[in-house]
Design an enzyme around this catalytic site. Structure first.
Site, PDB file in Angstrom:
ATOM      1  N   CYS A  58      30.122  32.788  42.645  1.00 19.62           N
ATOM      2  CA  CYS A  58      30.732  31.733  43.460  1.00 19.62           C
ATOM      3  C   CYS A  58      31.692  30.875  42.652  1.00 19.62           C
ATOM      4  O   CYS A  58      31.923  29.717  43.008  1.00 19.62           O
ATOM      5  CB  CYS A  58      29.638  30.852  44.045  1.00 19.62           C
ATOM      6  SG  CYS A  58      28.595  31.763  45.171  1.00 19.62           S
ATOM      7  N   ASP A  59      32.215  31.406  41.565  1.00 19.70           N
ATOM      8  CA  ASP A  59      33.146  30.642  40.740  1.00 19.70           C
ATOM      9  C   ASP A  59      34.566  31.140  40.989  1.00 19.70           C
ATOM     10  O   ASP A  59      34.828  32.341  40.942  1.00 19.70           O
ATOM     11  CB  ASP A  59      32.778  30.819  39.258  1.00 19.70           C
ATOM     12  CG  ASP A  59      33.511  29.839  38.371  1.00 19.70           C
ATOM     13  OD1 ASP A  59      34.758  29.760  38.476  1.00 19.70           O
ATOM     14  OD2 ASP A  59      32.856  29.145  37.585  1.00 19.70           O
TER      15      ASP A  59
END
Ligand SMILES: *Cc1c(COP(=O)(O)O)cnc(C)c1O
Length: 376
Positions: free
Chosen positions: A324-325
């Site tokens: 999720c980066d």
């Protein structure tokens, strides 16, 4: 991909993501380097891949080792390497690590500053030391910036000081940058080193060793010169500058030794356009920047990607990891294309990923386990 890896992947169907590395290929790379540069002592740069099966195979072949930390030195010793075949090549060492290395019998240490030299004089007295010079990294896809190395003038002062401090001023080193595709980078650096050799000899300090570092490239998207071209350029420069008074020659290959020995098997998690109208799809794999593909930073190292649909129609893609980066994007600007038939659940292979992958993997970012490894 070697036939052994292809067989392993099809027969074992290992859970992804994983690295599969053919240790025989490491041996072949070692032999190719030894044949191309028979006068050079090979110090494998352990950081490229410190897996025990690799170190053990290289110990058996008589390789020496370039270690960057006490922990890497321990791995070499555990794999059976004699301490006198290990060089402590990091110019930035904790005192506790220097002490342990010295006690273990590691004979040779790198430095590029007076402050580090003082630590060595105190905690590794009498040891062989070599000064790392700052050289051009032009031509390298993974340059080492200005973090390491010093000037010829400062190097001269330091090598004189080393002798005065009771150390053995043994030689000079450089690193032309990793994935170096230009043989001229070595020629220029050797010229620089030779100048300092002469200078120091005039000052009464006779050096005996030149450490050419690593940098030898692996083939990714683009062709690279073969190892024979590098060897030819290196030996040409060495003999033209040193004549028949050749010093001991060290090389510290990392990437070249293990890069093309490994393949990362990965699963496609999602292929989506997210409403975009430019026809470009986003392909999300179960490995990304944090899963070990750290060298895709800046899209510096461009791995080849193989799929089961290769040869069919393809289209432009961006390729990203599963976390999720927002930084977890591998390729967005490098013109990657993948088959239109590619679907979620398909396996893909990232080729020549044996170097600088496993140890770069995060512990558990987003809950993802570190990269699994299979040495065959
Ligand atoms: C990383 C490193 C190497 C290995 O570099 P490659 O480009 O992988 O061959 C060699 N020597 C030193 C000092 C290094 O830091």
């Amino acid at each position: 991909m070697t036939p052994k890896i292809a067989r392993f992947l099809s027969q074992q169907q290992p859970a992804t993501p994983c690295l599969v590395l053919d240790v025989d290929r490491v041996e072949q790379n070692y032999a190719a380097l030894r044949d191309a540069l028979p006068l050079a002592h090979i110090y494998y740069a352990v950081k490229a891949n410190p897996a025990a099966p690799i170190l053990q195979r290289l110990v058996g072949l008589g390789s020496s080792f370039d270690a960057a930390s006490w922990e890497e030195i321990e791995m070499c010793i555990a794999a059976g390497a004699p301490a006198d075949k290990i060089s402590f090549g990091n110019t930035i060492k904790k005192v506790a690590s220097i002490r342990r290395a010295y006690e273990a019998g590691v004979p040779m240490y790198a430095f590029d500053s007076r402050e580090e030299l003082e630590k060595l004089a105190e905690w590794a007295p009498g040891s062989r030391v070599y000064c790392r010079l700052l050289v051009e990294n032009q031509g390298a896809d993974w340059p080492l910036s200005r973090k390491f190395g010093t000037s010829i003038e400062h190097g001269r002062e330091l090598m004189i000081a080393a002798g005065e401090m009771g150390l053995d001023p043994f030689g000079l080193s450089f690193h032309v940058g990793s994935q170096q595709t230009s043989t001229a980078a070595y020629e220029a650096a050797i010229g620089k080193v030779a100048m300092l050799f002469t200078d120091l000899a005039d000052a009464g300090v006779d050096l005996r060793m030149v450490n050419l570092g690593g940098g030898f490239p692996t083939r990714y998207q683009s062709d690279v010169p073969g190892i024979d071209s590098f060897a030819h350029a290196i030996m040409g420069a060495m003999t033209s500058h040193f004549g028949n008074a050749l010093p001991e020659i060290l090389i510290e290959p990392g990437r070249f030794m293990v890069g093309d020995a490994g393949v990362v098997s990965s699963e496609v998690v999602l292929v989506s356009a997210r409403g975009a109208t430019d026809g470009r799809r986003w392909v999300y794999l179960d490995i990304g920047r944090f899963g070990g593909m750290a060298e895709t930073e800046g899209e510096s190292i461009k791995y080849r990607i193989a799929t089961a649909h290769d040869g069919l129609d393809d289209g432009p893609v961006a390729i990203a990891g599963p976390t999720c980066d927002g930084a977890d994007i591998m390729y967005e600007r490098s013109g990657y294309r993948l088959p239109l038939a590619l679907r979620s659940g398909d396996k893909v292979e990232l080729l020549s990923t044996g170097a600088y992958v496993t140890t770069y993997a995060a512990q558990a970012f987003n809950g993802f386990a570190p990269l699994a490894e299979h040495y065959i």
